[in-house]
Design a protein around this motif. Structure first.
Motif, PDB file in Angstrom:
ATOM      1  N   SER A  63       0.830  -1.199   0.000  1.00 55.88           N
ATOM      2  CA  SER A  63       0.000   0.000   0.000  1.00 55.88           C
ATOM      3  C   SER A  63       0.866   1.251   0.000  1.00 55.88           C
ATOM      4  N   GLY A  64       0.274   2.341  -0.475  1.00 51.02           N
ATOM      5  CA  GLY A  64       0.949   3.628  -0.396  1.00 51.02           C
ATOM      6  C   GLY A  64       1.966   3.871  -1.486  1.00 51.02           C
ATOM      7  N   VAL A  65       2.029   2.972  -2.449  1.00 49.02           N
ATOM      8  CA  VAL A  65       2.937   3.143  -3.584  1.00 49.02           C
ATOM      9  C   VAL A  65       2.177   2.828  -4.866  1.00 49.02           C
ATOM     10  N   ASP A  66       2.652   3.385  -5.972  1.00 49.71           N
ATOM     11  CA  ASP A  66       2.026   3.108  -7.263  1.00 49.71           C
ATOM     12  C   ASP A  66       2.968   2.389  -8.217  1.00 49.71           C
ATOM     13  N   ALA A  67       4.124   2.001  -7.710  1.00 50.71           N
ATOM     14  CA  ALA A  67       5.045   1.219  -8.534  1.00 50.71           C
ATOM     15  C   ALA A  67       5.863   0.309  -7.639  1.00 50.71           C
ATOM     16  N   MET A  68       6.170  -0.875  -8.164  1.00 55.26           N
ATOM     17  CA  MET A  68       7.052  -1.817  -7.482  1.00 55.26           C
ATOM     18  C   MET A  68       8.166  -2.201  -8.443  1.00 55.26           C
ATOM     19  N   VAL A  69       9.365  -2.315  -7.887  1.00 50.63           N
ATOM     20  CA  VAL A  69      10.525  -2.783  -8.640  1.00 50.63           C
ATOM     21  C   VAL A  69      11.092  -3.982  -7.900  1.00 50.63           C
ATOM     22  N   SER A  70      11.522  -5.001  -8.637  1.00 48.84           N
ATOM     23  CA  SER A  70      12.089  -6.174  -7.987  1.00 48.84           C
ATOM     24  C   SER A  70      13.240  -6.755  -8.803  1.00 48.84           C
ATOM     25  N   VAL A  71      14.207  -7.318  -8.082  1.00 50.53           N
ATOM     26  CA  VAL A  71      15.302  -8.063  -8.707  1.00 50.53           C
ATOM     27  C   VAL A  71      15.234  -9.527  -8.288  1.00 50.53           C
ATOM     28  N   THR A  72      14.086  -9.952  -7.770  1.00 47.98           N
ATOM     29  CA  THR A  72      13.930 -11.290  -7.204  1.00 47.98           C
ATOM     30  C   THR A  72      13.299 -12.242  -8.217  1.00 47.98           C
ATOM     31  N   PRO A  73      14.070 -13.203  -8.754  1.00 50.74           N
ATOM     32  CA  PRO A  73      13.473 -14.189  -9.662  1.00 50.74           C
ATOM     33  C   PRO A  73      12.417 -15.020  -8.917  1.00 50.74           C
ATOM     34  N   GLY A  74      11.368 -15.380  -9.635  1.00 49.02           N
ATOM     35  CA  GLY A  74      10.341 -16.213  -9.031  1.00 49.02           C
ATOM     36  C   GLY A  74       9.303 -15.443  -8.238  1.00 49.02           C
ATOM     37  N   LEU A  75       9.378 -14.131  -8.282  1.00 48.26           N
ATOM     38  CA  LEU A  75       8.350 -13.299  -7.646  1.00 48.26           C
ATOM     39  C   LEU A  75       7.582 -12.560  -8.739  1.00 48.26           C
ATOM     40  N   GLY A  76       6.263 -12.669  -8.704  1.00 49.97           N
ATOM     41  CA  GLY A  76       5.438 -11.941  -9.670  1.00 49.97           C
ATOM     42  C   GLY A  76       5.020 -10.598  -9.094  1.00 49.97           C
TER      43      GLY A  76
END
Ligand SMILES: [Zn+2]
Length: 244
Positions: A88-101
């Motif tokens: 919550s409280g964000v409008d974007a997510m960034v990830s470098v984690t393989p296997g996470l959608g």
């Protein structure tokens, strides 16, 4: 989960990972009534057990991965995530984690997923007219690049078209004052009553950042196969998901 569109972005050179994305619509879930059937939002009045079952369907149709979901708020903040859950409280997510959608939800606003050319950094963004003005797309790209992303590509999910999105004149003025003139030109049609083409603005913003985008066609307000807040008021949310 019956995606309305899905695809795969192959790495540009050996050693990279493929990135997969899927855009969902109304079909393929267990919710009923206004939320029929693949509603992915927990905050719209749907039965929580149905929403959970819909997420299970999305996960199992999307490689069985855990899912991090944007509970958007029409701002410009970005979270870096490495585990599933609702953010919550964000409008974007960034990830470098393989296997996470990563999943961005929308029902007229523009959901976007991004990935770098080697499949090492992904992002999901929710962008309405406020988010466009707040620079959420640029903010997400900046965080991706800070994590080493090069050669970023984007997929833009279905959203409301300008014809179906007349707005108060004040809203057009606010948006024009907040964005690059190139973005304003793409997002604000001329020669018609005030309206906003958010998707066009997002694509123009991405282009300014050097990022090619493919757009899933279809207007949410015109297609019964998609949720539309403007058309229905009480309704569910579709999503666009990305994983590597
Ligand atoms: Zn339309």
């Amino acid at each position: 989960m019956n995606p309305v569109a899905e695809g795969r972005l192959d790495p540009s050179s050996p050693g990279g990972r493929p990135v997969f994305w899927a855009a969902t619509g109304r079909s393929g879930g267990v919710s009923t009534g206004s939320f029929a059937s693949l509603n992915l939002a927990g905050h719209v009045g749907d039965d929580p057990d149905c929403v959970a079952a819909n997420f299970s369907a999305l996960s199992s149709g999307f490689g069985g991965v855990g899912l991090a979901v944007l509970d958007a708020c029409h701002g410009g903040e970005v979270a870096v995530v490495s585990a599933g859950g609702v953010y919550s409280g964000v409008d974007a997510m960034v990830s470098v984690t393989p296997g996470l959608g990563l999943v961005a939800l929308a029902a007229d606003c523009v959901p976007v997923v991004l990935a770098d050319r080697q499949g090492t950094v992904i992002a999901a963004v929710h962008c309405g007219w406020k988010g466009l003005g707040a620079g959420v797309v640029s903010a997400a790209v900046s965080v991706m690049r800070a994590h080493g992303a090069r050669g970023i590509r984007a997929v833009v999910g279905p959203s409301i078209c300008a014809s179906c999105y007349p707005v108060p004149l004040e809203r057009v003025s606010l948006l024009r004052s907040a964005v690059h003139p190139v973005v304003a030109a793409a997002a604000i049609p001329t020669g018609v009553s005030p309206r906003i083409n958010v998707s066009g603005g997002v694509v123009a913003q991405l282009s300014l950042l050097g990022i090619p985008a493919s757009v899933v066609p279809g207007c949410t307000a015109e297609l019964d196969s998609l949720f539309s807040y403007r058309r229905d008021g009480v309704t569910g949310r579709q999503g666009i998901a990305v994983r590597m």
